[in-house]
Design a protein around this motif. Structure first.
Motif, short mmCIF file in Angstrom:
data_model
loop_
_atom_site.label_atom_id
_atom_site.label_comp_id
_atom_site.label_asym_id
_atom_site.label_seq_id
_atom_site.Cartn_x
_atom_site.Cartn_y
_atom_site.Cartn_z
N GLY A 195 -7.12 -8.50 -4.92
CA GLY A 195 -6.90 -8.41 -3.41
C GLY A 195 -5.74 -8.82 -2.83
N THR A 196 -5.49 -10.02 -3.28
CA THR A 196 -4.28 -10.73 -2.95
C THR A 196 -2.90 -9.96 -3.48
OG1 THR A 196 -5.33 -12.84 -2.89
CG2 THR A 196 -2.91 -13.00 -2.83
N ALA A 197 -3.01 -9.46 -4.71
CA ALA A 197 -1.99 -8.75 -5.09
C ALA A 197 -1.53 -7.35 -4.60
CB ALA A 197 -1.94 -8.50 -6.72
N ASN A 198 -2.92 -6.66 -4.19
CA ASN A 198 -2.77 -5.31 -3.38
C ASN A 198 -2.20 -5.73 -2.00
OD1 ASN A 198 -3.69 -4.07 -5.52
ND2 ASN A 198 -6.05 -4.16 -4.88
N SER A 199 -2.45 -6.75 -1.36
CA SER A 199 -2.03 -7.00 -0.15
C SER A 199 -0.34 -7.45 -0.18
CB SER A 199 -2.69 -8.03 0.57
OG SER A 199 -2.49 -9.37 0.09
N MET A 200 0.07 -7.87 -1.41
CA MET A 200 1.32 -8.03 -1.49
C MET A 200 2.15 -6.96 -1.82
SD MET A 200 1.09 -11.93 -3.48
CE MET A 200 3.11 -11.78 -3.60
N GLY A 201 1.62 -5.76 -2.37
CA GLY A 201 2.13 -4.60 -2.59
C GLY A 201 2.59 -4.70 -4.23
N ILE A 202 1.79 -5.64 -5.00
CA ILE A 202 1.83 -5.85 -6.32
C ILE A 202 0.75 -4.93 -7.15
CG2 ILE A 202 1.73 -7.36 -8.50
CD1 ILE A 202 3.03 -9.60 -6.50
N LYS A 203 1.15 -3.99 -7.78
CA LYS A 203 -0.02 -3.04 -8.57
C LYS A 203 -0.52 -3.78 -9.84
CE LYS A 203 -0.56 1.59 -9.93
NZ LYS A 203 0.30 2.87 -10.31
N GLY B 253 0.74 -1.19 -0.17
CA GLY B 253 -0.19 -0.10 0.00
C GLY B 253 0.88 1.20 0.03
N HIS B 254 1.90 1.25 0.70
CA HIS B 254 2.98 2.04 0.67
C HIS B 254 4.09 2.21 -0.56
CE1 HIS B 254 1.19 3.99 4.38
NE2 HIS B 254 0.95 2.65 4.67
N VAL B 255 4.73 0.87 -0.47
CA VAL B 255 5.71 0.51 -1.39
C VAL B 255 5.24 -0.29 -2.46
CG1 VAL B 255 8.33 -0.26 -1.59
CG2 VAL B 255 7.37 1.32 0.24
#
Length: 155
Positions: free
Chosen positions: A141-149, A102-104
């Motif tokens: 959703g899983t990608a977002n939680s891993m920091g993958i855009k 979410g940040h990086v």
């Protein structure tokens, strides 16, 4: 409702064992050996059957397997496809996700990657009745939680 015949022919379950084993790489050594050995299951029968079922996958692909051990020393097992996180890491070309999701941003993938992963995951026993759209939403959703855009197209 179960019929009387089904109830009488059920075998008592000794244990349910969940393992992550590399595709085509089941050996009677740890972690497979001790997990199955304590229930006196036939290690070589499991290894041969598992390796035969997973030969279509690339070697060293982590496969989730659920083994049901019965009290008469027999077993059944279900092989699931690799986890969504493993597919996302492969598609993004990263070793790990972001430490601050979410940040990086660790990497980016396209919707086409998400769609391809969803098509593979649709064959899983738990996802076979889900729509492709809902599986895609779950993967995003899983990608977002891993920091993958996730983008429509790569720039």
């Amino acid at each position: 409702m179960s019929t009387l015949k089904e109830i009488l022919t059920r075998r008592p379950v000794a244990a349910t064992i969940r393992l992550t084993v590399p595709a085509g790489g089941a050996k009677p050594a740890p972690p497979v050996g001790p997990a199955l050995g304590q229930y006196r299951l036939n290690l070589m029968a499991f290894c041969k059957d598992f390796n035969a079922r997973t030969q279509k996958y690339k070697p060293d692909t982590p496969m989730a397997v659920t083994i049901t051990a019965f009290t008469d020393n027999t077993f059944e097992f279900i092989v699931k496809s690799p986890s969504v996180t493993w597919y996302l890491k492969k598609a993004a070309g990263v070793e790990n996700g972001s430490s601050r999701a979410g940040h990086v941003t660790a990497s980016t993938i396209t919707l086409k990657h998400v769609y391809e992963i969803a098509k593979i995951k649709q064959s899983d026993p738990f996802c076979q009745y889900m729509s492709l759209e809902s599986i895609c939403k779950s993967i995003i959703g899983t990608a977002n939680s891993m920091g993958i855009k996730v983008q429509k197209e790569l720039d």
